[in-house]
Write a protein that holds these residues in place. Sequence first.
Motif, PDB file in Angstrom:
ATOM      1  N   LEU A 153      38.695  34.025  34.683  1.00 24.27           N
ATOM      2  CA  LEU A 153      38.871  32.757  35.400  1.00 24.27           C
ATOM      3  C   LEU A 153      40.220  32.692  36.120  1.00 24.27           C
ATOM      4  O   LEU A 153      40.291  32.296  37.290  1.00 24.27           O
ATOM      5  N   VAL A 154      41.287  33.079  35.436  1.00 29.20           N
ATOM      6  CA  VAL A 154      42.621  33.043  36.046  1.00 29.20           C
ATOM      7  C   VAL A 154      42.713  34.073  37.165  1.00 29.20           C
ATOM      8  O   VAL A 154      43.242  33.804  38.250  1.00 29.20           O
ATOM      9  N   GLY A 155      42.176  35.263  36.917  1.00 29.29           N
ATOM     10  CA  GLY A 155      42.210  36.314  37.926  1.00 29.29           C
ATOM     11  C   GLY A 155      41.427  35.948  39.171  1.00 29.29           C
ATOM     12  O   GLY A 155      41.870  36.211  40.303  1.00 29.29           O
ATOM     13  N   LYS A 156      40.265  35.322  38.967  1.00 27.63           N
ATOM     14  CA  LYS A 156      39.421  34.939  40.100  1.00 27.63           C
ATOM     15  C   LYS A 156      40.074  33.871  40.962  1.00 27.63           C
ATOM     16  O   LYS A 156      39.963  33.885  42.193  1.00 27.63           O
ATOM     17  N   ASN A 157      40.761  32.930  40.326  1.00 27.58           N
ATOM     18  CA  ASN A 157      41.336  31.799  41.061  1.00 27.58           C
ATOM     19  C   ASN A 157      42.782  31.994  41.505  1.00 27.58           C
ATOM     20  O   ASN A 157      43.204  31.400  42.505  1.00 27.58           O
ATOM     21  N   PHE A 158      43.526  32.814  40.772  1.00 22.67           N
ATOM     22  CA  PHE A 158      44.955  32.941  41.084  1.00 22.67           C
ATOM     23  C   PHE A 158      45.417  34.386  41.246  1.00 22.67           C
ATOM     24  O   PHE A 158      46.581  34.617  41.575  1.00 22.67           O
ATOM     25  N   GLY A 159      44.533  35.339  41.008  1.00 19.87           N
ATOM     26  CA  GLY A 159      44.931  36.742  41.032  1.00 19.87           C
ATOM     27  C   GLY A 159      45.267  37.262  42.420  1.00 19.87           C
ATOM     28  O   GLY A 159      44.476  37.115  43.354  1.00 19.87           O
ATOM     29  N   LYS A 160      46.428  37.867  42.555  1.00 22.47           N
ATOM     30  CA  LYS A 160      46.861  38.452  43.830  1.00 22.47           C
ATOM     31  C   LYS A 160      47.328  39.899  43.676  1.00 22.47           C
ATOM     32  O   LYS A 160      47.276  40.672  44.625  1.00 22.47           O
ATOM     33  N   LEU A 164      45.055  47.644  37.941  1.00 20.76           N
ATOM     34  CA  LEU A 164      44.822  49.084  38.079  1.00 20.76           C
ATOM     35  C   LEU A 164      43.639  49.251  39.034  1.00 20.76           C
ATOM     36  O   LEU A 164      42.520  49.518  38.631  1.00 20.76           O
ATOM     37  N   GLU A 165      43.945  49.086  40.313  1.00 22.30           N
ATOM     38  CA  GLU A 165      42.908  48.925  41.339  1.00 22.30           C
ATOM     39  C   GLU A 165      41.950  50.100  41.428  1.00 22.30           C
ATOM     40  O   GLU A 165      40.751  49.916  41.622  1.00 22.30           O
ATOM     41  N   ARG A 166      42.450  51.317  41.282  1.00 19.54           N
ATOM     42  CA  ARG A 166      41.566  52.474  41.460  1.00 19.54           C
ATOM     43  C   ARG A 166      40.558  52.624  40.324  1.00 19.54           C
ATOM     44  O   ARG A 166      39.569  53.324  40.453  1.00 19.54           O
ATOM     45  N   ILE A 167      40.801  51.923  39.211  1.00 18.10           N
ATOM     46  CA  ILE A 167      39.871  51.964  38.080  1.00 18.10           C
ATOM     47  C   ILE A 167      39.019  50.707  38.017  1.00 18.10           C
ATOM     48  O   ILE A 167      37.799  50.762  37.859  1.00 18.10           O
ATOM     49  N   SER A 168      39.666  49.555  38.145  1.00 17.85           N
ATOM     50  CA  SER A 168      38.949  48.279  38.070  1.00 17.85           C
ATOM     51  C   SER A 168      39.509  47.339  39.147  1.00 17.85           C
ATOM     52  O   SER A 168      40.472  46.605  38.901  1.00 17.85           O
ATOM     53  N   PRO A 169      38.913  47.362  40.337  1.00 20.32           N
ATOM     54  CA  PRO A 169      39.459  46.622  41.490  1.00 20.32           C
ATOM     55  C   PRO A 169      39.579  45.109  41.289  1.00 20.32           C
ATOM     56  O   PRO A 169      40.396  44.470  41.942  1.00 20.32           O
ATOM     57  N   LYS A 170      38.777  44.542  40.392  1.00 18.99           N
ATOM     58  CA  LYS A 170      38.777  43.089  40.233  1.00 18.99           C
ATOM     59  C   LYS A 170      39.813  42.587  39.238  1.00 18.99           C
ATOM     60  O   LYS A 170      40.098  41.397  39.186  1.00 18.99           O
ATOM     61  N   LYS A 171      40.357  43.467  38.414  1.00 18.09           N
ATOM     62  CA  LYS A 171      41.331  43.040  37.422  1.00 18.09           C
ATOM     63  C   LYS A 171      42.703  42.864  38.070  1.00 18.09           C
ATOM     64  O   LYS A 171      43.153  43.718  38.836  1.00 18.09           O
ATOM     65  N   THR A 172      43.349  41.755  37.712  1.00 19.63           N
ATOM     66  CA  THR A 172      44.668  41.462  38.275  1.00 19.63           C
ATOM     67  C   THR A 172      45.692  41.243  37.172  1.00 19.63           C
ATOM     68  O   THR A 172      45.341  40.962  36.017  1.00 19.63           O
ATOM     69  N   ILE A 173      46.965  41.365  37.557  1.00 22.80           N
ATOM     70  CA  ILE A 173      48.056  41.115  36.608  1.00 22.80           C
ATOM     71  C   ILE A 173      48.032  39.644  36.170  1.00 22.80           C
ATOM     72  O   ILE A 173      48.226  39.331  34.990  1.00 22.80           O
TER      73      ILE A 173
END
Length: 267
Positions: A153-160, A164-173
């Motif tokens: 939820l936080v990543g979807k709404n606030f993730g910039k 680890l983009e080359r492994i999981s593009p949707k995951k954000t810090i």
Amino acid sequence: MKELFTRTLSGALYSLILLSSIFISPYTFIAIFAIFGTLCLFEFQKLIHLENKRLYFVFFILFSACHLLHFPIYLSIPLLILTIITQLFLVKDLVTIRIIPMFEKRKYRTSIFYLITCLIFLTAIPFQDSDYKPFLIAGPFVIIWVNDTFAYLVGKNFGKHKLLERISPKKTIEGFVGGFCFSLLAGFLIAYFSETLSIGIWLTISVIMSIFGTLGDLIQSKFKRQAGVKDSGTIMPGHGGMYDRLDSIIFASPFLYAFLLILNYVS
């Protein structure tokens, strides 16, 4: 809307079966997770294009031996050390730029050993001092679910910033931090309302589940990316396979088991 309903329904059914098996008795817990473990092993073998029925035999022998012997120190400590060393190698492979083919013998043997032993330590967690303590496994599952939900939820709404983009593009810090913070809140609430372990211990459990659970999810994402598939299986509509649902807690389990072992030793 239909996909959301299907995902919610299958997730609720999975949670009901899992939590019911934990709280009914130690026997239902062991039985359900023997089934879950077998499904994970089946999905992983399919993922790496390996068919070896002897691995199920190895899993059941180790699984049964550990539970029948009540996880003696002379067996659990060496197995725990080997498992954690194997996991550290998997983390090293995770952060390397080169993608190592899943079909190399060294790679899949290491991965299968990790999967089998982590599943065993997962089921060992609630058996402390030869007593069955269901809250020791139910609590970490709740923390993992909270972490995953709020990371999304936080990543979807606030993730910039990508984690680890080359492994999981949707995951954000930002998503990771959000999941981490809410998992701490979940640990605090479990400690406050359950009156089982101290707040400090539950917060430590939350840190272990959030950090190592995220690593487990990323490692499984790398497995799937190398295999060229979206999910490890199709047994759970809207969620994928059993390994997709358990990847986080599978990886975190040896570290949680080690923490509880040290806690029992020093107390």
